[in-house]
Design a protein around this motif. Structure first.
Motif, PDB file in Angstrom:
ATOM      1  N   VAL A 149      -8.072  -4.341 -13.199  1.00 45.99           N
ATOM      2  CA  VAL A 149      -8.707  -4.289 -14.516  1.00 45.99           C
ATOM      3  C   VAL A 149      -8.185  -3.080 -15.284  1.00 45.99           C
ATOM      4  O   VAL A 149      -7.784  -3.198 -16.452  1.00 45.99           O
ATOM      5  N   LYS A 150      -8.133  -1.925 -14.646  1.00 51.29           N
ATOM      6  CA  LYS A 150      -7.637  -0.708 -15.294  1.00 51.29           C
ATOM      7  C   LYS A 150      -6.162  -0.862 -15.693  1.00 51.29           C
ATOM      8  O   LYS A 150      -5.761  -0.475 -16.789  1.00 51.29           O
ATOM      9  N   LEU A 151      -5.351  -1.444 -14.816  1.00 53.20           N
ATOM     10  CA  LEU A 151      -3.934  -1.649 -15.094  1.00 53.20           C
ATOM     11  C   LEU A 151      -3.738  -2.526 -16.321  1.00 53.20           C
ATOM     12  O   LEU A 151      -2.974  -2.179 -17.228  1.00 53.20           O
ATOM     13  N   PHE A 152      -4.415  -3.662 -16.371  1.00 53.40           N
ATOM     14  CA  PHE A 152      -4.224  -4.581 -17.490  1.00 53.40           C
ATOM     15  C   PHE A 152      -4.736  -3.981 -18.790  1.00 53.40           C
ATOM     16  O   PHE A 152      -4.087  -4.123 -19.834  1.00 53.40           O
ATOM     17  N   LYS A 153      -5.868  -3.290 -18.760  1.00 53.69           N
ATOM     18  CA  LYS A 153      -6.369  -2.633 -19.967  1.00 53.69           C
ATOM     19  C   LYS A 153      -5.390  -1.566 -20.452  1.00 53.69           C
ATOM     20  O   LYS A 153      -5.114  -1.469 -21.649  1.00 53.69           O
ATOM     21  N   SER A 154      -4.847  -0.788 -19.534  1.00 49.80           N
ATOM     22  CA  SER A 154      -3.928   0.287 -19.927  1.00 49.80           C
ATOM     23  C   SER A 154      -2.572  -0.247 -20.400  1.00 49.80           C
ATOM     24  O   SER A 154      -1.806   0.475 -21.013  1.00 49.80           O
ATOM     25  N   SER A 155      -2.309  -1.530 -20.135  1.00 54.87           N
ATOM     26  CA  SER A 155      -1.051  -2.151 -20.564  1.00 54.87           C
ATOM     27  C   SER A 155      -1.214  -2.948 -21.853  1.00 54.87           C
ATOM     28  O   SER A 155      -0.307  -3.661 -22.258  1.00 54.87           O
ATOM     29  N   GLY A 156      -2.372  -2.836 -22.492  1.00 53.37           N
ATOM     30  CA  GLY A 156      -2.569  -3.467 -23.792  1.00 53.37           C
ATOM     31  C   GLY A 156      -3.303  -4.796 -23.770  1.00 53.37           C
ATOM     32  O   GLY A 156      -3.386  -5.467 -24.794  1.00 53.37           O
ATOM     33  N   PHE A 157      -3.842  -5.191 -22.630  1.00 52.15           N
ATOM     34  CA  PHE A 157      -4.625  -6.417 -22.556  1.00 52.15           C
ATOM     35  C   PHE A 157      -6.028  -6.134 -23.068  1.00 52.15           C
ATOM     36  O   PHE A 157      -6.567  -5.045 -22.872  1.00 52.15           O
ATOM     37  N   PRO A 215       0.803  -1.231   0.000  1.00 51.25           N
ATOM     38  CA  PRO A 215       0.000   0.000   0.000  1.00 51.25           C
ATOM     39  C   PRO A 215       0.838   1.285   0.000  1.00 51.25           C
ATOM     40  O   PRO A 215       0.433   2.294  -0.572  1.00 51.25           O
ATOM     41  N   ALA A 216       2.000   1.263   0.603  1.00 53.89           N
ATOM     42  CA  ALA A 216       2.848   2.466   0.645  1.00 53.89           C
ATOM     43  C   ALA A 216       3.360   2.857  -0.737  1.00 53.89           C
ATOM     44  O   ALA A 216       3.751   4.010  -0.944  1.00 53.89           O
ATOM     45  N   PHE A 217       3.340   1.929  -1.697  1.00 54.75           N
ATOM     46  CA  PHE A 217       3.872   2.202  -3.033  1.00 54.75           C
ATOM     47  C   PHE A 217       2.802   2.287  -4.110  1.00 54.75           C
ATOM     48  O   PHE A 217       3.114   2.472  -5.281  1.00 54.75           O
ATOM     49  N   ARG A 218       1.552   2.165  -3.715  1.00 55.38           N
ATOM     50  CA  ARG A 218       0.462   2.240  -4.695  1.00 55.38           C
ATOM     51  C   ARG A 218       0.326   3.650  -5.242  1.00 55.38           C
ATOM     52  O   ARG A 218       0.599   4.623  -4.559  1.00 55.38           O
ATOM     53  N   GLY A 219      -0.098   3.721  -6.499  1.00 52.59           N
ATOM     54  CA  GLY A 219      -0.304   5.017  -7.136  1.00 52.59           C
ATOM     55  C   GLY A 219       0.970   5.646  -7.658  1.00 52.59           C
ATOM     56  O   GLY A 219       0.973   6.796  -8.086  1.00 52.59           O
ATOM     57  N   ARG A 220       2.058   4.901  -7.645  1.00 54.66           N
ATOM     58  CA  ARG A 220       3.349   5.427  -8.112  1.00 54.66           C
ATOM     59  C   ARG A 220       3.815   4.773  -9.409  1.00 54.66           C
ATOM     60  O   ARG A 220       4.945   4.982  -9.835  1.00 54.66           O
ATOM     61  N   GLY A 221       2.983   3.951 -10.006  1.00 53.38           N
ATOM     62  CA  GLY A 221       3.341   3.310 -11.267  1.00 53.38           C
ATOM     63  C   GLY A 221       4.154   2.040 -11.119  1.00 53.38           C
ATOM     64  O   GLY A 221       4.629   1.490 -12.112  1.00 53.38           O
ATOM     65  N   VAL A 222       4.307   1.547  -9.890  1.00 52.21           N
ATOM     66  CA  VAL A 222       5.099   0.338  -9.657  1.00 52.21           C
ATOM     67  C   VAL A 222       4.430  -0.878 -10.313  1.00 52.21           C
ATOM     68  O   VAL A 222       5.102  -1.695 -10.947  1.00 52.21           O
ATOM     69  N   GLY A 223       3.122  -0.998 -10.187  1.00 51.52           N
ATOM     70  CA  GLY A 223       2.407  -2.118 -10.781  1.00 51.52           C
ATOM     71  C   GLY A 223       2.516  -2.121 -12.293  1.00 51.52           C
ATOM     72  O   GLY A 223       2.771  -3.158 -12.904  1.00 51.52           O
ATOM     73  N   LYS A 224       2.337  -0.964 -12.908  1.00 52.18           N
ATOM     74  CA  LYS A 224       2.423  -0.865 -14.373  1.00 52.18           C
ATOM     75  C   LYS A 224       3.825  -1.196 -14.852  1.00 52.18           C
ATOM     76  O   LYS A 224       4.005  -1.944 -15.817  1.00 52.18           O
ATOM     77  N   LYS A 225       4.827  -0.663 -14.182  1.00 53.82           N
ATOM     78  CA  LYS A 225       6.212  -0.936 -14.554  1.00 53.82           C
ATOM     79  C   LYS A 225       6.508  -2.429 -14.415  1.00 53.82           C
ATOM     80  O   LYS A 225       7.118  -3.040 -15.297  1.00 53.82           O
ATOM     81  N   SER A 226       6.066  -3.041 -13.312  1.00 52.29           N
ATOM     82  CA  SER A 226       6.288  -4.472 -13.081  1.00 52.29           C
ATOM     83  C   SER A 226       5.602  -5.319 -14.148  1.00 52.29           C
ATOM     84  O   SER A 226       6.198  -6.273 -14.669  1.00 52.29           O
ATOM     85  N   LEU A 227       4.364  -4.982 -14.472  1.00 56.41           N
ATOM     86  CA  LEU A 227       3.635  -5.734 -15.488  1.00 56.41           C
ATOM     87  C   LEU A 227       4.315  -5.608 -16.840  1.00 56.41           C
ATOM     88  O   LEU A 227       4.494  -6.597 -17.551  1.00 56.41           O
ATOM     89  N   ASN A 228       4.726  -4.400 -17.208  1.00 56.43           N
ATOM     90  CA  ASN A 228       5.388  -4.205 -18.501  1.00 56.43           C
ATOM     91  C   ASN A 228       6.726  -4.930 -18.568  1.00 56.43           C
ATOM     92  O   ASN A 228       7.085  -5.478 -19.608  1.00 56.43           O
ATOM     93  N   LEU A 229       7.470  -4.964 -17.469  1.00 60.12           N
ATOM     94  CA  LEU A 229       8.719  -5.728 -17.439  1.00 60.12           C
ATOM     95  C   LEU A 229       8.446  -7.215 -17.635  1.00 60.12           C
ATOM     96  O   LEU A 229       9.167  -7.901 -18.370  1.00 60.12           O
TER      97      LEU A 229
END
Length: 75
Positions: free
Chosen positions: A43-51, A3-17
């Motif tokens: 759902v928003k993360l995966f859609k925004s990453s091209g899923f 939770p301390a790192f949410r909203g900072r793009g960590v999930g998107k960066k991890s998924l794209n890697l």
């Protein structure tokens, strides 16, 4: 994500890697993700990453999940 790192793009960066690694090193052509419908952040993360969300009952016998595909060949 912690939770301390949410909203900072960590999930998107991890998924794209992970996508890039699977495509470039494992010769993966399709990646599937199954997400609980009430997990709107994922759902928003995966859609925004091209899923792409798809609905095919035979591939998703558990109607409580949303299925998403990423087609690596489109990159």
């Amino acid at each position: 994500i912690n939770p301390a790192f949410r909203g900072r793009g960590v999930g998107k960066k991890s998924l794209n890697l992970a996508i890039n690694y699977a495509r470039d090193n494992l010769a993966v052509n399709i990646i599937q993700a199954d997400i609980m419908p009430d997990n709107s952040v994922s759902v928003k993360l995966f859609k925004s990453s091209g899923f792409y969300q798809y609905f095919k009952d035979i591939d998703n016998p558990n109607k409580e999940l949303l299925s998403f595909l990423y087609l690596c060949d489109l990159e």
